[in-house]
Motif scaffolding. Structure first.
Motif, PDB file in Angstrom:
ATOM      1  N   PHE A 453       0.850  -1.191   0.000  1.00 36.31           N
ATOM      2  CA  PHE A 453       0.000   0.000   0.000  1.00 36.31           C
ATOM      3  C   PHE A 453       0.887   1.243   0.000  1.00 36.31           C
ATOM      4  CE2 PHE A 453      -2.465  -3.375   1.848  1.00 36.31           C
ATOM      5  CZ  PHE A 453      -3.731  -3.214   1.293  1.00 36.31           C
ATOM      6  N   ILE A 454       0.452   2.263  -0.717  1.00 39.58           N
ATOM      7  CA  ILE A 454       1.213   3.505  -0.741  1.00 39.58           C
ATOM      8  C   ILE A 454       0.888   4.332   0.499  1.00 39.58           C
ATOM      9  CG2 ILE A 454       1.360   3.553  -3.251  1.00 39.58           C
ATOM     10  CD1 ILE A 454      -0.878   5.652  -3.256  1.00 39.58           C
ATOM     11  N   GLY A 455       1.771   5.265   0.802  1.00 42.03           N
ATOM     12  CA  GLY A 455       1.492   6.217   1.858  1.00 42.03           C
ATOM     13  C   GLY A 455       1.972   5.794   3.230  1.00 42.03           C
ATOM     14  N   ASP A 456       1.752   6.686   4.188  1.00 44.84           N
ATOM     15  CA  ASP A 456       2.169   6.503   5.571  1.00 44.84           C
ATOM     16  C   ASP A 456       0.987   6.682   6.498  1.00 44.84           C
ATOM     17  OD1 ASP A 456       5.306   6.443   6.202  1.00 44.84           O
ATOM     18  OD2 ASP A 456       4.990   7.542   4.338  1.00 44.84           O
ATOM     19  N   TYR A 457       1.051   5.978   7.622  1.00 48.51           N
ATOM     20  CA  TYR A 457       0.041   6.120   8.668  1.00 48.51           C
ATOM     21  C   TYR A 457       0.657   6.808   9.874  1.00 48.51           C
ATOM     22  CZ  TYR A 457      -3.011   4.983  12.583  1.00 48.51           C
ATOM     23  OH  TYR A 457      -3.819   5.069  13.689  1.00 48.51           O
ATOM     24  N   PHE A 478      -5.908   2.574   8.885  1.00 46.91           N
ATOM     25  CA  PHE A 478      -5.096   3.324   7.924  1.00 46.91           C
ATOM     26  C   PHE A 478      -5.859   3.422   6.616  1.00 46.91           C
ATOM     27  CE2 PHE A 478      -1.334   2.707   4.815  1.00 46.91           C
ATOM     28  CZ  PHE A 478      -1.262   4.068   4.549  1.00 46.91           C
ATOM     29  N   ASP A 479      -6.038   4.650   6.126  1.00 51.00           N
ATOM     30  CA  ASP A 479      -6.674   4.896   4.834  1.00 51.00           C
ATOM     31  C   ASP A 479      -5.586   5.279   3.827  1.00 51.00           C
ATOM     32  OD1 ASP A 479      -9.709   4.849   5.353  1.00 51.00           O
ATOM     33  OD2 ASP A 479      -8.959   6.167   6.944  1.00 51.00           O
ATOM     34  N   PRO A 480      -5.061   4.317   3.067  1.00 52.72           N
ATOM     35  CA  PRO A 480      -4.016   4.644   2.093  1.00 52.72           C
ATOM     36  C   PRO A 480      -4.556   5.624   1.055  1.00 52.72           C
ATOM     37  CG  PRO A 480      -4.239   2.259   2.375  1.00 52.72           C
ATOM     38  CD  PRO A 480      -5.422   2.893   3.027  1.00 52.72           C
ATOM     39  N   PRO A 481      -3.718   6.494   0.529  1.00 53.01           N
ATOM     40  CA  PRO A 481      -4.168   7.465  -0.475  1.00 53.01           C
ATOM     41  C   PRO A 481      -4.815   6.767  -1.671  1.00 53.01           C
ATOM     42  CG  PRO A 481      -1.975   8.027   0.307  1.00 53.01           C
ATOM     43  CD  PRO A 481      -2.291   6.689   0.874  1.00 53.01           C
ATOM     44  N   ARG A 482      -6.019   7.147  -1.955  1.00 57.59           N
ATOM     45  CA  ARG A 482      -6.741   6.620  -3.124  1.00 57.59           C
ATOM     46  C   ARG A 482      -7.959   7.498  -3.380  1.00 57.59           C
ATOM     47  NH1 ARG A 482      -7.297   2.105  -6.295  1.00 57.59           N
ATOM     48  NH2 ARG A 482      -5.895   0.766  -5.083  1.00 57.59           N
ATOM     49  N   ASN A 585     -12.242  14.314 -12.148  1.00 54.12           N
ATOM     50  CA  ASN A 585     -10.786  14.194 -12.154  1.00 54.12           C
ATOM     51  C   ASN A 585     -10.340  12.738 -12.068  1.00 54.12           C
ATOM     52  OD1 ASN A 585     -10.242  16.919 -12.332  1.00 54.12           O
ATOM     53  ND2 ASN A 585      -9.943  17.198 -10.125  1.00 54.12           N
ATOM     54  N   TYR A 586      -9.291  12.421 -12.795  1.00 53.27           N
ATOM     55  CA  TYR A 586      -8.545  11.184 -12.628  1.00 53.27           C
ATOM     56  C   TYR A 586      -7.332  11.507 -11.740  1.00 53.27           C
ATOM     57  CZ  TYR A 586     -11.279   9.226 -16.498  1.00 53.27           C
ATOM     58  OH  TYR A 586     -12.308   8.767 -17.297  1.00 53.27           O
ATOM     59  N   THR A 587      -6.742  10.500 -11.132  1.00 53.94           N
ATOM     60  CA  THR A 587      -5.624  10.729 -10.209  1.00 53.94           C
ATOM     61  C   THR A 587      -4.459   9.824 -10.560  1.00 53.94           C
ATOM     62  OG1 THR A 587      -7.143  11.324  -8.418  1.00 53.94           O
ATOM     63  CG2 THR A 587      -4.872  10.775  -7.797  1.00 53.94           C
ATOM     64  N   LEU A 588      -3.295  10.417 -10.664  1.00 53.27           N
ATOM     65  CA  LEU A 588      -2.063   9.658 -10.866  1.00 53.27           C
ATOM     66  C   LEU A 588      -1.306   9.618  -9.542  1.00 53.27           C
ATOM     67  CD1 LEU A 588      -0.120   8.272 -12.929  1.00 53.27           C
ATOM     68  CD2 LEU A 588       1.013  10.515 -13.136  1.00 53.27           C
ATOM     69  N   GLN A 589      -1.095   8.422  -9.021  1.00 56.52           N
ATOM     70  CA  GLN A 589      -0.312   8.238  -7.801  1.00 56.52           C
ATOM     71  C   GLN A 589       1.114   7.862  -8.199  1.00 56.52           C
ATOM     72  OE1 GLN A 589      -1.692   9.019  -5.039  1.00 56.52           O
ATOM     73  NE2 GLN A 589      -3.857   8.446  -5.036  1.00 56.52           N
ATOM     74  N   ILE A 590       2.073   8.673  -7.769  1.00 57.72           N
ATOM     75  CA  ILE A 590       3.481   8.427  -8.077  1.00 57.72           C
ATOM     76  C   ILE A 590       4.236   8.251  -6.771  1.00 57.72           C
ATOM     77  CG2 ILE A 590       5.556   9.260  -9.234  1.00 57.72           C
ATOM     78  CD1 ILE A 590       3.787  11.161 -10.842  1.00 57.72           C
ATOM     79  N   ALA A 591       4.733   7.064  -6.536  1.00 61.34           N
ATOM     80  CA  ALA A 591       5.571   6.794  -5.371  1.00 61.34           C
ATOM     81  C   ALA A 591       7.001   6.595  -5.852  1.00 61.34           C
ATOM     82  CB  ALA A 591       5.078   5.558  -4.624  1.00 61.34           C
ATOM     83  N   LEU A 636       5.975  10.632  -2.220  1.00 61.44           N
ATOM     84  CA  LEU A 636       4.656  10.266  -2.749  1.00 61.44           C
ATOM     85  C   LEU A 636       3.940  11.510  -3.250  1.00 61.44           C
ATOM     86  CD1 LEU A 636       2.447   8.103  -3.183  1.00 61.44           C
ATOM     87  CD2 LEU A 636       1.602   8.672  -0.894  1.00 61.44           C
ATOM     88  N   TYR A 637       3.403  11.418  -4.478  1.00 63.11           N
ATOM     89  CA  TYR A 637       2.661  12.511  -5.082  1.00 63.11           C
ATOM     90  C   TYR A 637       1.326  11.986  -5.608  1.00 63.11           C
ATOM     91  CZ  TYR A 637       7.302  14.649  -5.058  1.00 63.11           C
ATOM     92  OH  TYR A 637       8.532  15.133  -4.671  1.00 63.11           O
ATOM     93  N   SER A 638       0.257  12.720  -5.296  1.00 60.05           N
ATOM     94  CA  SER A 638      -1.071  12.419  -5.837  1.00 60.05           C
ATOM     95  C   SER A 638      -1.435  13.560  -6.783  1.00 60.05           C
ATOM     96  CB  SER A 638      -2.105  12.303  -4.714  1.00 60.05           C
ATOM     97  OG  SER A 638      -1.792  11.214  -3.860  1.00 60.05           O
ATOM     98  N   VAL A 639      -1.504  13.234  -8.064  1.00 65.85           N
ATOM     99  CA  VAL A 639      -1.619  14.271  -9.094  1.00 65.85           C
ATOM    100  C   VAL A 639      -2.993  14.162  -9.765  1.00 65.85           C
ATOM    101  CG1 VAL A 639      -0.595  15.266 -11.150  1.00 65.85           C
ATOM    102  CG2 VAL A 639       0.857  14.050  -9.494  1.00 65.85           C
ATOM    103  N   PRO A 640      -3.840  15.199  -9.640  1.00 60.45           N
ATOM    104  CA  PRO A 640      -5.143  15.161 -10.322  1.00 60.45           C
ATOM    105  C   PRO A 640      -5.018  15.573 -11.786  1.00 60.45           C
ATOM    106  CG  PRO A 640      -4.945  17.169  -9.018  1.00 60.45           C
ATOM    107  CD  PRO A 640      -3.682  16.383  -8.779  1.00 60.45           C
TER     108      PRO A 640
END
Length: 680
Positions: A453-457, A478-482, A585-591, A636-640
């Motif tokens: 899972f991406i992200g931190d808690y 924990f709610d991972p970024p999504r 919006n669509y979202t691009l998750q870049i880790a 970690l980047y969440s890009v709309p």
């Protein structure tokens, strides 16, 4: 609880060891023949019956700690280890090296915006802390004052050395303290350095699968330097079998959670010199930070703090007048030996058993410093972590194998850049349950990250540990970024680039240890393989057709176009959409697993656009590409992306690493995912 790999083995071995060999014998690990089962009478010493007592002797300007098994000679009042006698060997340390450089503590520091300095932390006073038949502890104190000025780091250091009865080695730790009124400084490194005998120790071991005969320092000096001074091509080694190999100390780095045991073996006579670190509570930047171990010299290190694989983001920065105190260690310098008839590599197995013993005794009861708390003066935290990800399941998921830790309070994920305090980490079981034991008193935040899972808690409140605390937390979620369901994904979210394509090295630039090895990424010069594979055009990855294990290069680097000139590279991800929601919006998750003086730009369906849809800006100083690390710091980047930018049918997303002044600028991806708009 599930523990780190080697630590888990050691815990199990400790249980077996203590079952067959009761605790009152466990300290009598004296070098004998056969290995680790010494015939004490042959040495005219019977420690179990108490005939030999620990003692301190003075010899010229030195003091000698002696328990009949090892004799540790230290300079006074400096506190350098200048001699180490064991099993008939007059000095395990290299006698051709100047005495002060055989075994010592040091720190790298600087005033803000000024060049770095190395402080050897030489003591100015010597004191016997405790001297009994069972234990000897001595202290070498370095005291800073305004009158000293910039001659050394403005920090007081109390270096301690401990020798126990029946122990085949010695312990060392240090208390660092800044008092109110100290000037502003930066401190990037704290370590211990040992140089064993060059003529004896030629076989190095840092893990079960990373062991080999090593080149000498003369071999390195006679070789050809490569793109940075630590890397050398061995052109005329004394051992002909090493000719044509590359040596670099960073090839032998290890994540801190696994950096428990490493060292050297002399094959004649069979003797081991080991650095044992039973806890990493005093290290910096969390459990997966990588650092140096042992390397050609021979040299053995204990790295307490450093900027390796992270950059100055993890350096200790102290404001003017800022007080601070921290205990580094104790660590154990362990010596063992074997019969000439035995396999010398059995010394590694014996050292692993000793590691298990040391882990079982942590926190130690013998340190006399009031700044090192016993187990009774510490506390514990237990709990269970669950995961909520509606795109995977309507039910809460178990945070299996989650890394859970306590560190100084800070923002989410701040633990990986935290360096002044203590950190306490464990790994949850398959149900997400965890127990963190032996936590020092203090105020902490609880952090976690979960493989897969991406992200931190981060737990919502502070956790205050007091002596005897046994805190049981409620179940945490924990709610991972999504933002929406997955359209496509590349990689595995595990904070490394290990799953991607790691090429074979150039045949003339390899380390034979890493041929067909899980740590193949430790080979030298792999970044240059990109230009060899893509001399004119860049990587193109087609979703649903290509496989990231074979078609996604492990590092997004520059292209060498000759004459020490490099150019930016742009990777293309091609994918198809059957329909597009243009109102959402669509979202691009870049880790990212690593970043080194780079800038990632992302464009959608317009490669030549002067304005990228997203840019990280200039980021990263971890240098993990050049130092053969498969990861550095995590980003970690969440890009709309507005739906209007997507096309029904074929689309292309372009990833450009835009900075190109040298070969080591680049990044490593951990995981990339495109998400559809949220479900309504």
């Amino acid at each position: 609880m599930k523990q780190w790999g080697l630590a888990l083995w050691c815990t199990a071995m400790a249980a077996v060891f203590f079952f067959f060999f009761p605790l009152h014998h466990s300290t009598n690990r004296i070098p004998t023949t056969p290995l680790s089962r010494r015939n004490l009478m042959d040495m005219n010493i019977n420690n179990s019956s108490g005939q030999f007592k620990v003692r301190l002797q003075r010899s010229g300007g030195n003091v000698v700690m002696d328990n009949g098994i090892v004799q540790v000679t230290l300079s006074t009042p400096d506190g350098d280890v200048v001699g180490l006698s064991y099993n008939g060997i007059d000095n395990i340390l290299d006698t051709k090296t100047e005495a002060p450089n055989r075994g010592y503590w040091d720190a790298v520091w600087n005033n803000p915006n000024e060049p770095i300095n190395t402080d050897r932390l030489l003591g100015t006073s010597f004191k016997v802390i405790v001297s009994t038949d069972e234990q000897l502890e001595i202290s070498f104190v370095k005291t800073w004052s305004v009158a000293v000025g910039n001659k050394n780091a403005p920090v007081n250091v109390d270096k301690r050395f401990v020798l126990l009865r029946g122990s085949s080695g010695f312990y060392t730790y240090a208390v660092f303290e800044r008092l109110t009124g100290c000037p502003e400084i930066e401190m990037d490194q704290v370590r211990i350095v040992f140089r064993p005998q060059k003529k004896m120790f030629d076989y190095m071991a840092v893990s079960d699968s990373r062991q080999r005969v090593m080149p000498t320092m003369d071999d390195r000096n006679n070789g050809d330097p490569l793109q940075y001074p630590e890397a050398v091509l061995l052109t005329n080694p004394a051992n002909e079998k090493l000719r044509g190999e590359v040596d670099d100390k960073y090839m032998y780095s290890i994540e801190d959670k696994d950096n428990l045991l490493h060292g050297w073996i002399s094959r004649n006579p069979p003797t081991g010199f080991w650095m044992i670190t039973p806890s990493d509570e005093f290290r910096v930047a969390g459990p997966v930070k990588q650092d140096l171990t042992s390397h050609a010299g021979p040299i053995t290190l204990s790295m307490f703090a450093s900027t390796h694989y992270a950059g100055t983001d993890v350096g200790m920065k102290f404001a003017e007048g800022e007080p601070w105190k921290k205990v580094f260690g104790p660590v154990f310098v362990y010596l063992n030996s074997a019969s000439p008839k035995e396999d010398y590599r059995s010394l590694w197995q014996d050292a692993k058993q000793q590691l298990a013993t040391e882990i079982s005794k942590w926190p130690y009861t013998f340190p006399q410093s009031e700044d090192f708390p016993s187990s009774a003066q510490r506390g514990s935290v237990a709990g269970r972590l669950l995961i909520r990800d509606g795109s995977i399941s309507d039910r809460l998921l178990r945070a299996s194998n989650a890394f859970v830790g306590l560190a100084l309070p800070g923002p989410v994920g701040s633990w990986q850049r935290e360096s002044k305090g203590y950190q306490f980490w464990t790994q949850a079981d398959s149900h997400g349950s965890f127990l963190i034991n032996n936590v020092r008193e203090g105020v902490y935040n609880l952090y976690a990250f979960v493989p897969g899972f991406i992200g931190d808690y981060k737990y919502e409140g502070n956790i205050t540990i007091k002596a005897g605390s046994k805190i049981k937390l409620d179940e945490m979620v924990f709610d991972p970024p999504r933002q929406g369901p997955t359209i496509w994904e590349i990689g595995i979210p595990d904070r490394t680039a290990a799953e991607f394509y790691v090429p074979d090295p150039f045949p003339t630039l390899m380390n034979k240890l890493y041929i067909d090895h899980d740590d193949k990424f430790r080979q030298y010069g792999l970044w240059e393989r990109y230009a060899a594979m893509y001399p004119n055009n860049d990587l193109v990855f087609t979703v649903g057709v290509d496989n990231y294990t074979q078609d996604w290069f492990y590092a997004h680097v520059t292209r060498d176009v000759g004459n020490q000139t490099y150019e930016a590279t742009t990777w293309e991800v091609r994918f198809s959409l059957q329909s597009v929601n243009q109102t959402a919006n669509y979202t691009l998750q870049i880790a990212l697993a690593s970043a080194a003086d780079c800038e990632l730009q992302v464009r959608l369906n317009d490669k030549t656009s002067s304005q990228p849809a997203f840019t990280t800006g200039r980021i990263g100083r971890d240098n993990a590409i050049a130092r053969h690390g498969i990861h550095g710091l995590y980003w970690l980047y969440s890009v709309p992306f507005p739906g209007t930018q997507f096309l029904k049918g074929n689309n292309s997303m372009y990833f450009t690493q835009a900075r190109s002044h040298g070969p080591f600028q680049g990044l490593m991806y951990d995981y990339v995912r495109l998400e559809a708009p949220p479900r309504t």
